[in-house]
Write a protein that holds these residues in place. Structure first.
Motif, PDB file in Angstrom:
ATOM      1  N   VAL A  16       1.171  -0.859  -0.114  1.00  0.00           N
ATOM      2  CA  VAL A  16      -0.001   0.621   0.185  1.00  0.00           C
ATOM      3  C   VAL A  16       0.744   1.399  -0.177  1.00  0.00           C
ATOM      4  O   VAL A  16       0.881   1.966  -1.128  1.00  0.00           O
ATOM      5  CB  VAL A  16      -1.152   0.349   1.286  1.00  0.00           C
ATOM      6  CG1 VAL A  16      -1.789   1.333   1.438  1.00  0.00           C
ATOM      7  CG2 VAL A  16      -1.877  -1.558   1.030  1.00  0.00           C
ATOM      8  N   MET A  42      -6.519   6.149   1.435  1.00  0.00           N
ATOM      9  CA  MET A  42      -6.523   4.402   2.272  1.00  0.00           C
ATOM     10  C   MET A  42      -7.189   4.846   2.964  1.00  0.00           C
ATOM     11  O   MET A  42      -7.880   3.223   3.655  1.00  0.00           O
ATOM     12  CB  MET A  42      -5.692   4.696   3.366  1.00  0.00           C
ATOM     13  CG  MET A  42      -3.662   4.478   2.119  1.00  0.00           C
ATOM     14  SD  MET A  42      -2.352   4.785   3.078  1.00  0.00           S
ATOM     15  CE  MET A  42      -2.634   4.014   4.266  1.00  0.00           C
ATOM     16  N   ARG A  50      -7.075  -2.299   6.095  1.00  0.00           N
ATOM     17  CA  ARG A  50      -6.828  -1.004   7.022  1.00  0.00           C
ATOM     18  C   ARG A  50      -6.259  -1.484   8.095  1.00  0.00           C
ATOM     19  O   ARG A  50      -5.108  -0.379   8.932  1.00  0.00           O
ATOM     20  CB  ARG A  50      -7.731  -0.572   6.922  1.00  0.00           C
ATOM     21  CG  ARG A  50      -7.687   1.584   7.147  1.00  0.00           C
ATOM     22  CD  ARG A  50      -8.774   1.992   7.329  1.00  0.00           C
ATOM     23  NE  ARG A  50     -10.188   1.744   7.480  1.00  0.00           N
ATOM     24  CZ  ARG A  50     -11.369   1.634   7.223  1.00  0.00           C
ATOM     25  NH1 ARG A  50     -10.968   0.883   5.590  1.00  0.00           N
ATOM     26  NH2 ARG A  50     -12.386   1.104   7.515  1.00  0.00           N
ATOM     27  N   MET A 101      -6.347   4.525  -4.901  1.00  0.00           N
ATOM     28  CA  MET A 101      -5.438   4.905  -4.083  1.00  0.00           C
ATOM     29  C   MET A 101      -3.833   5.902  -5.193  1.00  0.00           C
ATOM     30  O   MET A 101      -4.015   6.978  -5.576  1.00  0.00           O
ATOM     31  CB  MET A 101      -4.543   4.588  -3.292  1.00  0.00           C
ATOM     32  CG  MET A 101      -3.940   5.208  -2.712  1.00  0.00           C
ATOM     33  SD  MET A 101      -2.673   4.562  -1.405  1.00  0.00           S
ATOM     34  CE  MET A 101      -2.085   3.156  -2.268  1.00  0.00           C
TER      35      MET A 101
END
Length: 129
Positions: A16, A42, A50, A101
């Motif tokens: 990420v 995010m 997450r 993202m």
């Protein structure tokens, strides 16, 4: 608790944050705007993902930008593999959130450059999208 192993959580963080960094450094731009856009995006990650991403500091691969990119793309592929094995719906949501993202980071300064677009394409490919 995310329910992922420590290694899986590290892989997710690398994937990420690494994807966000790759897009951000692809071209000169408004680094603050790009960072804020990525962090806001995010929020769309699946909740368990997450939680795992938030559970520790990001760890990016070392070396040249090519080495970093190779490591991040490997982390994206690895993340998709274990997420798909555990929950195909979560894997799909993860892939969509990461692509979104990256697109938001790329467009944060109002212009998506060729290098940013190419990085987003490589991220998509690593995610199987």
């Amino acid at each position: 608790m995310s329910g992922y192993t420590d290694q899986e959580s590290r892989t997710l963080r690398t994937a990420v944050y690494g994807a966000m960094v790759l897009v951000s450094v692809a071209e000169e731009g408004a680094l603050d705007e790009e960072s804020h856009a990525g962090i806001r995006a995010m929020a769309a990650l699946p909740p368990r993902v997450r939680d795992a991403v938030d559970s520790g500091a990001p760890e990016l691969p070392q070396g040249s930008i090519e080495d970093v990119e190779a490591g991040v793309l490997a982390a994206l592929r690895g993340s998709m593999a274990f997420l798909a094995a555990q929950s195909p719906d979560e894997a799909d949501a993860f892939a969509l959130a990461v692509v979104t993202m990256c697109e938001r980071v790329a467009s944060a300064d109002g212009d998506v450059g060729r290098a940013e677009s190419a990085v987003v394409g490589r991220v998509r490919a690593a995610l199987g999208r």
